[in-house]
Motif scaffolding. Structure first.
Motif, short mmCIF file in Angstrom:
data_model
loop_
_atom_site.label_atom_id
_atom_site.label_comp_id
_atom_site.label_asym_id
_atom_site.label_seq_id
_atom_site.Cartn_x
_atom_site.Cartn_y
_atom_site.Cartn_z
N SER A 115 14.03 -13.13 -25.65
CA SER A 115 14.07 -14.75 -25.77
C SER A 115 12.75 -15.09 -24.82
CB SER A 115 15.34 -15.35 -25.29
OG SER A 115 15.59 -15.05 -23.87
N LEU A 116 12.25 -14.31 -23.91
CA LEU A 116 11.20 -14.63 -23.28
C LEU A 116 9.88 -14.62 -23.78
CD1 LEU A 116 12.18 -12.35 -20.08
CD2 LEU A 116 12.84 -14.77 -20.52
N THR A 117 8.77 -15.25 -23.37
CA THR A 117 7.50 -15.31 -23.54
C THR A 117 6.92 -13.65 -23.56
OG1 THR A 117 6.38 -15.61 -21.80
CG2 THR A 117 7.21 -17.85 -23.29
N PRO A 118 5.91 -13.46 -24.26
CA PRO A 118 5.32 -11.97 -23.85
C PRO A 118 5.03 -11.83 -22.44
CG PRO A 118 4.64 -12.71 -26.12
CD PRO A 118 5.29 -13.95 -25.38
N ALA A 119 4.39 -12.78 -22.04
CA ALA A 119 3.91 -12.62 -20.60
C ALA A 119 4.98 -12.56 -19.50
CB ALA A 119 2.96 -14.03 -20.20
N PHE A 124 8.34 -9.57 -15.80
CA PHE A 124 9.78 -9.16 -15.60
C PHE A 124 10.03 -7.63 -15.44
CE2 PHE A 124 14.24 -8.30 -16.28
CZ PHE A 124 14.83 -8.90 -15.17
N VAL A 125 9.42 -7.08 -16.77
CA VAL A 125 9.89 -5.63 -16.91
C VAL A 125 9.04 -4.81 -15.93
CG1 VAL A 125 9.53 -3.68 -18.43
CG2 VAL A 125 10.61 -5.90 -19.29
N LEU A 126 7.55 -5.08 -15.59
CA LEU A 126 7.12 -4.33 -14.75
C LEU A 126 7.23 -4.48 -13.27
CD1 LEU A 126 3.33 -4.11 -16.48
CD2 LEU A 126 5.34 -2.58 -16.70
N HIS A 127 7.79 -5.70 -12.95
CA HIS A 127 8.10 -5.81 -11.50
C HIS A 127 9.43 -5.61 -11.28
CE1 HIS A 127 9.22 -7.97 -7.71
NE2 HIS A 127 8.01 -7.52 -7.49
N ALA A 148 1.54 -14.36 -11.87
CA ALA A 148 2.41 -13.60 -12.43
C ALA A 148 3.86 -13.47 -11.58
CB ALA A 148 1.59 -12.31 -12.28
N ARG A 149 3.85 -13.79 -10.36
CA ARG A 149 5.08 -13.84 -9.68
C ARG A 149 5.79 -14.91 -10.20
NH1 ARG A 149 6.69 -12.25 -4.41
NH2 ARG A 149 4.43 -11.65 -4.22
N LYS A 150 5.07 -16.09 -10.71
CA LYS A 150 6.11 -17.31 -11.17
C LYS A 150 6.53 -16.89 -12.64
CE LYS A 150 3.68 -21.14 -8.70
NZ LYS A 150 2.69 -22.12 -8.70
N LEU A 151 5.72 -16.16 -13.44
CA LEU A 151 6.28 -15.63 -14.73
C LEU A 151 7.55 -14.61 -14.38
CD1 LEU A 151 3.09 -14.52 -16.56
CD2 LEU A 151 4.38 -16.34 -17.04
N ALA A 152 7.62 -13.95 -13.51
CA ALA A 152 8.52 -13.14 -13.45
C ALA A 152 10.03 -13.95 -13.04
CB ALA A 152 8.31 -11.81 -12.18
N SER A 153 9.55 -14.73 -11.96
CA SER A 153 10.54 -15.65 -11.31
C SER A 153 11.19 -16.48 -12.48
CB SER A 153 10.19 -16.73 -10.20
OG SER A 153 10.99 -17.55 -9.84
N ARG A 154 10.52 -16.92 -13.36
CA ARG A 154 11.20 -17.81 -14.40
C ARG A 154 11.92 -16.90 -15.38
NH1 ARG A 154 5.95 -20.47 -15.24
NH2 ARG A 154 5.60 -19.22 -17.04
N ALA A 155 11.31 -15.45 -15.77
CA ALA A 155 12.35 -14.76 -16.47
C ALA A 155 13.36 -14.27 -15.68
CB ALA A 155 11.37 -13.43 -16.56
N ARG A 156 13.46 -13.97 -14.46
CA ARG A 156 14.87 -13.74 -13.91
C ARG A 156 15.68 -14.90 -13.71
NH1 ARG A 156 12.17 -13.45 -9.08
NH2 ARG A 156 11.10 -11.47 -9.70
N GLY A 157 15.06 -16.00 -13.63
CA GLY A 157 16.36 -17.14 -13.93
C GLY A 157 16.87 -16.99 -15.17
N ARG A 158 16.36 -16.70 -16.33
CA ARG A 158 16.81 -16.73 -17.60
C ARG A 158 17.78 -15.45 -17.76
NH1 ARG A 158 13.41 -18.52 -21.53
NH2 ARG A 158 14.74 -18.16 -23.17
N THR A 163 23.39 -11.92 -18.38
CA THR A 163 23.86 -10.46 -18.76
C THR A 163 25.05 -9.85 -17.77
OG1 THR A 163 22.10 -9.72 -17.18
CG2 THR A 163 21.60 -9.73 -19.41
N PRO A 164 26.12 -9.45 -18.27
CA PRO A 164 27.31 -9.05 -17.37
C PRO A 164 26.83 -7.82 -16.50
CG PRO A 164 27.65 -8.23 -19.60
CD PRO A 164 26.21 -9.13 -19.64
N SER A 165 27.33 -7.85 -15.27
CA SER A 165 27.09 -6.96 -14.23
C SER A 165 27.99 -5.73 -14.89
CB SER A 165 27.40 -7.43 -12.85
OG SER A 165 26.54 -8.42 -12.49
#
Length: 301
Positions: A115-119, A124-127, A148-158, A163-165
């Protein structure tokens, strides 16, 4: 070239794991790894100080291009199908078992990543999953390290909350999965409801994805699964790094079941039974004859 190929093979498992997180498909991940090898073969490694970092950057770019192309083609999103599972023997002494546990993530996370944008997905994946610094990620997505940090942060919030732990102890996970299997075999509806979280989610993909929610609804489906399985043989396996089940009949693969266990109960079940996709899986030495699963129909993503 033989030396270069050997050096590349040392990184193949890592590159395949990165590509699988990015693309959600093992076949596409293998294509991305192959393209990365071709780029290395053309460039040579004489001027590369950190081969692992260089290869991770290249496979990241290849996957980013693939995701962007996928969007331009307006392909059906991966939410319509379960992502390909990573399967291996459930044997802590097996050399592949530790790598599978470390390099696997559940379908729920892969669906959220889609559901995330490619960037965002790449950052998120690489970091977050592979520890690549933002200074290395930034050139891949044509951003500054701060962006790039902001991209990962937005993805992390999603990702958080979506996802269940997992239960961290594999032995506890296996006990819960075994209890589910025993109750399903006996057709014990009350025992099934007791082992399932009240908000459990069942995702079943036989070419079309069906989603069932709630302990009683899922328990009812488990009873249907038991009757349909008939004389099938159920084998324990690692599925996406956690205890799961591989169901076979006459050596042929019927289905792969992945479980997410938390708080002593099953919170998610993912069942892949699409014959075309099952025939492409790597079962990690489980002794299943994939030829018995092949079908004469177009493959599905």
């Amino acid at each position: 070239m033989d030396v270069l190929a050997r050096r590349f093979e040392e990184h193949r498992t890592h590159l395949r794991a990165v590509a699988h997180r990015m693309l959600g498909s093992l076949a596409e991940a293998d294509d991305a790894v192959q393209e990365t090898w071709l780029k290395l073969a053309r460039a040579g490694a004489d001027d590369i100080d950190n081969l692992g970092g260089w290869l991770t950057t290249v496979v990241g770019r290849v996957c980013l291009d693939a995701l962007r192309a996928r969007r331009l083609r307006r392909e059906d999103p991966l939410e319509a199908h379960l992502p390909d599972p990573v399967i291996g023997p459930e044997d802590t002494g097996h050399p592949e078992a530790g790598a599978l546990t470390a390099d696997s993530v559940g379908p729920a996370l892969l669906v959220v990543l889609e559901s995330l944008t490619p960037a965002e997905r790449l950052a998120f994946v690489l970091h977050d999953l592979f520890g690549l610094p933002f200074e290395d990620i930034a050139p891949i997505v044509d951003r500054t390290p701060v962006a790039a940090r902001k991209l990962a942060s937005r993805a992390r919030g999603r990702v958080r909350g979506a996802t269940p732990s997992r239960e961290p102890d594999p032995a506890t996970q296996r006990r819960v999965v075994d209890a589910f299997l025993a109750a399903a075999r006996e057709g014990d509806f009350e025992a099934l409801v007791a082992i399932l979280d009240p908000d459990v989610v069942l995702r079943a993909d036989n070419g079309t994805l069906t989603v069932v929610r709630g302990a009683e609804a899922v328990a009812g489906r488990a009873a249907v699964f038991r009757r349909a399985a008939g004389a099938a043989t159920t084998r324990p396996a690692l599925v996406n790094g956690a205890p799961g089940l591989v169901n076979t009949l006459g050596g042929g693969l019927l289905s792969v079941m992945g479980f997410t266990v938390a708080g002593g109960r099953v919170v998610a079940i993912d069942i892949l039974s699409d014959p075309a996709r099952l025939a492409r899986l790597d079962l990690g030495g489980l002794g299943v004859d994939l030829r018995a699963c092949r079908v004469d129909r177009p493959e599905k993503r």
